[in-house]
Write a protein that holds these residues in place. Structure first.
Motif, PDB file in Angstrom:
ATOM      1  N   UNK A 197       0.125   8.801  -6.459  1.00 33.74           N
ATOM      2  CA  UNK A 197       0.187   7.412  -6.922  1.00 33.74           C
ATOM      3  C   UNK A 197       1.303   7.225  -7.951  1.00 33.74           C
ATOM      4  N   UNK A 198       1.464   8.181  -8.840  1.00 38.19           N
ATOM      5  CA  UNK A 198       2.491   8.053  -9.871  1.00 38.19           C
ATOM      6  C   UNK A 198       3.890   8.219  -9.299  1.00 38.19           C
ATOM      7  N   UNK A 199       4.022   9.047  -8.253  1.00 37.56           N
ATOM      8  CA  UNK A 199       5.350   9.295  -7.692  1.00 37.56           C
ATOM      9  C   UNK A 199       5.900   8.078  -6.957  1.00 37.56           C
ATOM     10  N   UNK A 200       5.030   7.155  -6.565  1.00 35.97           N
ATOM     11  CA  UNK A 200       5.503   5.990  -5.821  1.00 35.97           C
ATOM     12  C   UNK A 200       5.362   4.686  -6.612  1.00 35.97           C
ATOM     13  N   UNK A 201       5.062   4.820  -7.895  1.00 32.49           N
ATOM     14  CA  UNK A 201       4.893   3.650  -8.751  1.00 32.49           C
ATOM     15  C   UNK A 201       5.917   3.686  -9.884  1.00 32.49           C
ATOM     16  N   UNK A 202       6.040   2.597 -10.635  1.00 32.24           N
ATOM     17  CA  UNK A 202       6.957   2.604 -11.788  1.00 32.24           C
ATOM     18  C   UNK A 202       6.556   3.649 -12.813  1.00 32.24           C
ATOM     19  N   UNK A 203       7.525   4.107 -13.589  1.00 37.98           N
ATOM     20  CA  UNK A 203       7.261   5.114 -14.612  1.00 37.98           C
ATOM     21  C   UNK A 203       6.189   4.616 -15.581  1.00 37.98           C
ATOM     22  N   UNK A 216      -9.606   1.368  -8.683  1.00 41.28           N
ATOM     23  CA  UNK A 216      -8.694   0.306  -9.099  1.00 41.28           C
ATOM     24  C   UNK A 216      -7.236   0.739  -9.067  1.00 41.28           C
ATOM     25  N   UNK A 217      -6.945   2.011  -9.415  1.00 44.93           N
ATOM     26  CA  UNK A 217      -5.542   2.416  -9.502  1.00 44.93           C
ATOM     27  C   UNK A 217      -5.037   3.170  -8.283  1.00 44.93           C
ATOM     28  N   UNK A 218      -5.924   3.650  -7.417  1.00 44.71           N
ATOM     29  CA  UNK A 218      -5.482   4.343  -6.208  1.00 44.71           C
ATOM     30  C   UNK A 218      -5.427   3.365  -5.037  1.00 44.71           C
ATOM     31  N   UNK A 219      -4.538   3.641  -4.105  1.00 46.82           N
ATOM     32  CA  UNK A 219      -4.391   2.766  -2.956  1.00 46.82           C
ATOM     33  C   UNK A 219      -5.576   2.834  -2.008  1.00 46.82           C
ATOM     34  N   UNK A 220      -5.694   1.816  -1.167  1.00 48.21           N
ATOM     35  CA  UNK A 220      -6.817   1.728  -0.243  1.00 48.21           C
ATOM     36  C   UNK A 220      -6.863   2.855   0.763  1.00 48.21           C
ATOM     37  N   UNK A 221      -5.681   3.378   1.164  1.00 46.68           N
ATOM     38  CA  UNK A 221      -5.674   4.474   2.125  1.00 46.68           C
ATOM     39  C   UNK A 221      -6.259   5.742   1.516  1.00 46.68           C
ATOM     40  N   UNK A 222      -6.114   5.877   0.193  1.00 43.53           N
ATOM     41  CA  UNK A 222      -6.675   7.042  -0.496  1.00 43.53           C
ATOM     42  C   UNK A 222      -8.193   6.931  -0.573  1.00 43.53           C
ATOM     43  N   UNK A 223      -8.689   5.815  -1.046  1.00 42.10           N
ATOM     44  CA  UNK A 223     -10.139   5.666  -1.187  1.00 42.10           C
ATOM     45  C   UNK A 223     -10.844   5.719   0.169  1.00 42.10           C
TER      46      UNK A 223
END
Length: 283
Positions: A197-203, A216-223
């Motif tokens: 998640x951090x590698x594909x989001x803003x710093x 809330x912070x992880x994408x739907x494909x992950x959950x």
């Protein structure tokens, strides 16, 4: 929403005003957050500085002043400190970290408290001048992404333990296999979810800690993928959870490696997959 902890907070302050051993009380956690604030399931977290921490940790002197305790125990917490955790009547849970004034000051001045106070804090009582220290204390350093060396090591760790868990299952050690998937492998999976998640989001993207608010912070494909990654005490379920965990981990780790420009330990995954598939198929 009504302040469920108002009376406990008021009693704590009344105690501090009359008990000269108490030097400071700082409220932290969800009750002080503007982002993702407290809800009806949140607890009250406080740091209490006192010259004799054992009085408040190991006797009933403190909690008997705050309310009617139903359950209480102590456990280690941040920076080697100890906290008293109490469930009061009305399902009100309160966590009180107790340290000496010197320990609190040193932790603040070194920036050690920056992380836990980054989302919010409230100084409720101050006999030692901790408010001034906190105002000038170092802020939280930006969290660094996993290095290439750490990445390769943790990926190898995961694939090694998929084989280990499959062997335990084949041997009939079902309990050990279940806990390997639901505890150790899930911990490694969480680390990779955070990195992905951090590698594909803003710093500076906030992934919280220990899976808090992951939905809330992880994408739907992950959950969605996590649905099959935890095992019941059942051999078939363990095998299915192991395969699901491996599939999700592989997808996330490969995507993170691509985003970060890291090499992916292909041989480790291929070897582990071949071995644990043979073990599970023979089962």
């Amino acid at each position: 929403m009504a302040d469920r902890f108002r009376e406990i907070r008021e009693r704590l302050l009344e105690l501090a005003q009359t008990d000269t051993d108490i030097a400071a009380i700082i409220e932290i956690g969800s009750q002080t957050r503007a982002n993702q604030p407290a809800d009806q399931f949140s607890d009250l977290d406080v740091i209490l500085a006192a010259q004799e921490p054992s009085r408040y940790l190991y006797t009933e002197e403190l909690i008997s002043c705050l309310g009617n305790p139903l359950i209480s125990f102590t456990e280690p917490t941040l920076a080697g400190a100890t906290e008293r955790r109490v469930l009061f009547e009305g399902s009100l849970d309160v966590d009180i970290v107790v340290v000496t004034p010197g320990q609190l000051r040193a932790a603040a001045e070194s920036g050690e408290l920056a992380g836990i106070m980054a989302r919010g804090r409230r100084v409720l009582f101050d006999r030692m001048g901790i408010s001034d220290v906190l105002c000038t204390a170092p802020g939280q350093d930006p969290e660094k992404l996993m290095s290439q060396e750490e990445f390769i090591n943790t990926v190898n760790d995961f694939w090694f333990h998929t084989v280990w868990a499959a062997k335990k299952l084949r041997r009939g050690e079902l309990y050990v296999a279940v806990t390997s998937i639901n505890a150790y492998l899930s911990h490694l999976l969480l680390r990779m979810i955070e990195l992905y998640e951090r590698s594909r989001r803003p710093e500076g993207y906030d992934v919280w800690h220990n899976g808090r608010l992951l939905e809330l912070w992880a994408g739907g494909e992950v959950t969605k993928g996590l649905g099959g990654c935890f095992a019941r005490y059942d051999a078939g379920d363990v095998a299915g959870a192991l395969r699901a965990s491996a599939e999700l981990y592989s997808a996330l780790a490969r995507a993170a490696a691509l985003a970060l420009g890291y090499p992916y330990p292909e041989g480790a995954e291929q070897s582990a997959t071949q071995i644990f598939n043979e073990l599970l198929e023979n089962k």
